[in-house]
Write a protein that holds these residues in place. Structure first.
Motif, PDB file in Angstrom:
ATOM      1  N   GLY A 193     -35.947  18.975 -21.368  1.00 54.30           N
ATOM      2  CA  GLY A 193     -36.387  18.335 -22.618  1.00 54.30           C
ATOM      3  C   GLY A 193     -35.943  19.106 -23.846  1.00 54.30           C
ATOM      4  N   GLY A 194     -34.656  19.521 -23.876  1.00 55.64           N
ATOM      5  CA  GLY A 194     -34.128  20.245 -25.044  1.00 55.64           C
ATOM      6  C   GLY A 194     -33.483  19.278 -26.017  1.00 55.64           C
ATOM      7  N   ILE A 195     -32.386  19.750 -26.654  1.00 48.98           N
ATOM      8  CA  ILE A 195     -31.758  18.954 -27.716  1.00 48.98           C
ATOM      9  C   ILE A 195     -31.278  17.601 -27.199  1.00 48.98           C
ATOM     10  N   ILE A 196     -30.466  17.616 -26.141  1.00 49.84           N
ATOM     11  CA  ILE A 196     -29.909  16.325 -25.700  1.00 49.84           C
ATOM     12  C   ILE A 196     -30.953  15.539 -24.901  1.00 49.84           C
ATOM     13  N   GLY A 197     -31.910  16.241 -24.275  1.00 45.85           N
ATOM     14  CA  GLY A 197     -33.014  15.543 -23.602  1.00 45.85           C
ATOM     15  C   GLY A 197     -33.783  14.674 -24.598  1.00 45.85           C
ATOM     16  N   ARG A 198     -33.980  15.188 -25.790  1.00 44.83           N
ATOM     17  CA  ARG A 198     -34.680  14.418 -26.833  1.00 44.83           C
ATOM     18  C   ARG A 198     -33.861  13.181 -27.227  1.00 44.83           C
ATOM     19  N   THR A 199     -32.550  13.359 -27.373  1.00 43.27           N
ATOM     20  CA  THR A 199     -31.683  12.209 -27.711  1.00 43.27           C
ATOM     21  C   THR A 199     -31.800  11.125 -26.637  1.00 43.27           C
ATOM     22  N   HIS A 200     -31.785  11.545 -25.377  1.00 41.61           N
ATOM     23  CA  HIS A 200     -31.914  10.568 -24.287  1.00 41.61           C
ATOM     24  C   HIS A 200     -33.282   9.882 -24.339  1.00 41.61           C
ATOM     25  N   ALA A 201     -34.332  10.641 -24.618  1.00 40.63           N
ATOM     26  CA  ALA A 201     -35.677  10.048 -24.664  1.00 40.63           C
ATOM     27  C   ALA A 201     -35.742   8.977 -25.761  1.00 40.63           C
ATOM     28  N   LEU A 242     -42.036  17.481 -25.879  1.00 38.55           N
ATOM     29  CA  LEU A 242     -41.302  16.206 -25.892  1.00 38.55           C
ATOM     30  C   LEU A 242     -42.074  15.139 -25.110  1.00 38.55           C
ATOM     31  N   ALA A 243     -42.619  15.521 -23.952  1.00 35.78           N
ATOM     32  CA  ALA A 243     -43.398  14.561 -23.155  1.00 35.78           C
ATOM     33  C   ALA A 243     -44.603  14.072 -23.953  1.00 35.78           C
ATOM     34  N   ALA A 244     -45.262  14.984 -24.656  1.00 38.48           N
ATOM     35  CA  ALA A 244     -46.437  14.582 -25.461  1.00 38.48           C
ATOM     36  C   ALA A 244     -46.007  13.614 -26.555  1.00 38.48           C
ATOM     37  N   ALA A 245     -44.886  13.912 -27.213  1.00 38.46           N
ATOM     38  CA  ALA A 245     -44.408  13.032 -28.293  1.00 38.46           C
ATOM     39  C   ALA A 245     -44.002  11.667 -27.753  1.00 38.46           C
ATOM     40  N   GLN A 246     -43.500  11.634 -26.530  1.00 38.55           N
ATOM     41  CA  GLN A 246     -43.025  10.367 -25.948  1.00 38.55           C
ATOM     42  C   GLN A 246     -44.133   9.624 -25.207  1.00 38.55           C
ATOM     43  N   ALA A 276     -28.752  11.335 -37.274  1.00 35.91           N
ATOM     44  CA  ALA A 276     -29.906  12.191 -37.567  1.00 35.91           C
ATOM     45  C   ALA A 276     -29.504  13.667 -37.499  1.00 35.91           C
ATOM     46  N   ARG A 277     -28.579  13.994 -36.584  1.00 31.62           N
ATOM     47  CA  ARG A 277     -28.130  15.390 -36.458  1.00 31.62           C
ATOM     48  C   ARG A 277     -26.864  15.659 -37.249  1.00 31.62           C
ATOM     49  N   PHE A 278     -25.953  14.679 -37.292  1.00 27.98           N
ATOM     50  CA  PHE A 278     -24.642  14.914 -37.897  1.00 27.98           C
ATOM     51  C   PHE A 278     -24.294  13.774 -38.852  1.00 27.98           C
ATOM     52  N   PRO A 279     -24.601  13.939 -40.134  1.00 26.60           N
ATOM     53  CA  PRO A 279     -24.220  12.896 -41.092  1.00 26.60           C
ATOM     54  C   PRO A 279     -22.707  12.687 -41.051  1.00 26.60           C
ATOM     55  N   ALA A 280     -22.274  11.424 -41.002  1.00 25.61           N
ATOM     56  CA  ALA A 280     -20.844  11.133 -40.818  1.00 25.61           C
ATOM     57  C   ALA A 280     -20.065  11.316 -42.110  1.00 25.61           C
ATOM     58  N   ASP A 299     -24.744   1.678 -30.505  1.00 29.64           N
ATOM     59  CA  ASP A 299     -25.097   3.094 -30.399  1.00 29.64           C
ATOM     60  C   ASP A 299     -24.695   3.594 -29.008  1.00 29.64           C
ATOM     61  N   SER A 300     -23.880   4.654 -28.970  1.00 30.25           N
ATOM     62  CA  SER A 300     -23.359   5.152 -27.681  1.00 30.25           C
ATOM     63  C   SER A 300     -24.473   5.537 -26.715  1.00 30.25           C
ATOM     64  N   TYR A 301     -25.494   6.220 -27.240  1.00 33.87           N
ATOM     65  CA  TYR A 301     -26.538   6.746 -26.347  1.00 33.87           C
ATOM     66  C   TYR A 301     -27.411   5.618 -25.787  1.00 33.87           C
ATOM     67  N   ILE A 302     -27.690   4.609 -26.628  1.00 34.01           N
ATOM     68  CA  ILE A 302     -28.492   3.476 -26.134  1.00 34.01           C
ATOM     69  C   ILE A 302     -27.675   2.670 -25.120  1.00 34.01           C
TER      70      ILE A 302
END
Ligand code: NAD
Length: 360
Positions: free
Chosen positions: A11-19, A43-47, A246-250, A296-299
């Protein structure tokens, strides 16, 4: 149709993106985060999903699929444990820490007939899909030469996490360049030879911070890549494609330029340059940009994972692709160590043996 029940390990940086992507995907539901540390718990609590400390505990929940978003060295053993339990996996890149262990994972999954995906999410990006469609359309011709810039400046706290500083798990070859390798292979086919130099003078860490890489493709084209995580400039997919705003403004810059025998294409802006008649350096060229759908690539990656689990789609990025990408990175490391070009054996991993590996 019921939602596909997914869990995330790590549940780190990319785990949050996946969640967040699961939350935004109509076809999926997040049932648990597996992570023994505080980041996973919060992260689990937030989700609002279950928090578990071990993969063994997850088995009782019998998720339909699991995303592995842990440090690299854990990917292969965790994926093997899940595949042996018959659970499909989406494994973050790099697929593992050695190409050899990845090959064993590919073999295990093929034998067990359990599907797997690798988190090279760019292949799900509408920009990449538009580029791929244009290349298939024949107007580009064959790749003659290409220039890729992966220029990033990572802030100091990024390196507080130990694995990001350690050879074998950290460094931009493994963390960033591997996405470029996957993109090149996806768009233009297999890589047959690599040459590279690295430097670590800027940060002074054991891992490189900068590299210059040359790829020769099986089709004959050459691509040069300028890579750094310690240099300032906008010329990087992450900071131009708008994939994770949210992480990298284009920023409005190109990071990839490809010259074909009939046309030139740059990304992520999708410029597509041709002459009105036959190519001729003395005549003007016209830019007719390609069009990409919104998305959105991740979705889309999560949607695709649910479809793979259900057997409706074949993996767009197979475990064998992940293994091959890592083999190219290992060849690049060898080139650096030996100070010479390193040929890559033709890719003859048996893709057809992988479950559902027949599309795209
Ligand atoms: N596809 C992408 O664009 C992308 C982006 C970033 C990271 N990644 C990849 O994702 C992976 C994770 O990267 P990150 O930046 O999120 O790292 P991170 O350090 O932020 O997160 C890793 C998480 O794994 C957890 N963890 C450690 N040991 C564990 C264990 N035994 N079981 C369960 N959880 C455990 C940690 O507590 C942490 O929360 C890496 O392989 C990285 O290369 C991919």
């Amino acid at each position: 149709m019921t939602d596909t029940r997914l869990a995330i390990v790590g549940g780190g940086i990319i785990g949050r993106t996946h969640a967040e992507a699961i939350g935004a995907c109509a076809a999926a539901e997040l049932v648990a985060i597996v992570d023994p540390f505080e980041s996973g718990k919060s992260l689990a609590a937030a989700q609002g999903c279950a928090h578990l400390e071990t993969l063994e505990a997850l088995m009782d929940l019998r998720p339909d699929g699991v995303i592995i978003a842990t440090p690299n060295a854990l990917h292969v053993p965790q994926a093997m444990q899940l595949i042996r339990a018959g659970i499909p996996v989406l494994v973050e890149k790099p697929l593992g820490d050695t190409a050899q262990s990845c090959a064993a994972l590919v073999e295990l999954a093929a034998g067990a007939r359990v599907p797997g995906l690798v988190g090279h999410h760019r292949r799900h990006n509408p920009i990449v899909r538009a580029a791929k469609a244009a290349l298939s359309g024949g107007h580009f011709g064959t790749l003659v030469s290409g220039t890729i810039s992966s220029t990033l400046y990572k802030d100091a706290p990024y390196f507080d996490v130990a694995w990001r500083r350690e050879p074998g798990s950290g460094g931009p070859l493994l963390i960033n360049l591997i996405h470029e390798i996957d993109l090149v292979r996806h768009l233009f086919g297999e890589i047959s030879e690599v040459s590279a130099l690295t430097a670590h003078h800027q940060r002074g860490l054991a891992v490189e911070d900068t590299a210059a890489v040359i790829l020769r493709l099986e089709t004959g084209g050459l691509i040069t890549i300028a890579l750094t995580d310690a240099g300032v400039g906008p010329w990087c997919w992450d900071t131009t494609a708008g994939e994770n705003p949210a992480r990298f403004p284009a920023m409005p810059a190109s990071s990839h330029m490809f010259a074909g025998s009939k046309a030139g294409m740059s990304l992520p802006d999708l410029s597509f340059w041709t002459h009105e008649g036959p190519p001729d350096w003395t005549l003007p060229q016209v830019n007719r940009p390609l069009e990409a759908l919104a998305g959105d690539s991740y979705i889309e990656q999560i949607r695709h994972f649910t479809a793979v689990i259900a057997g409706r789609e074949s993996p767009r990025i197979t475990l064998a692709d992940g293994a091959r990408n890592l083999a190219v990175i290992e060849a690049i490391r060898l080139s650096v160590a030996q100070r010479q070009a390193v040929p890559l054996p033709a890719q003859r991993l048996n893709l057809s043996a992988e479950p559902n590996a027949m599309m795209e």
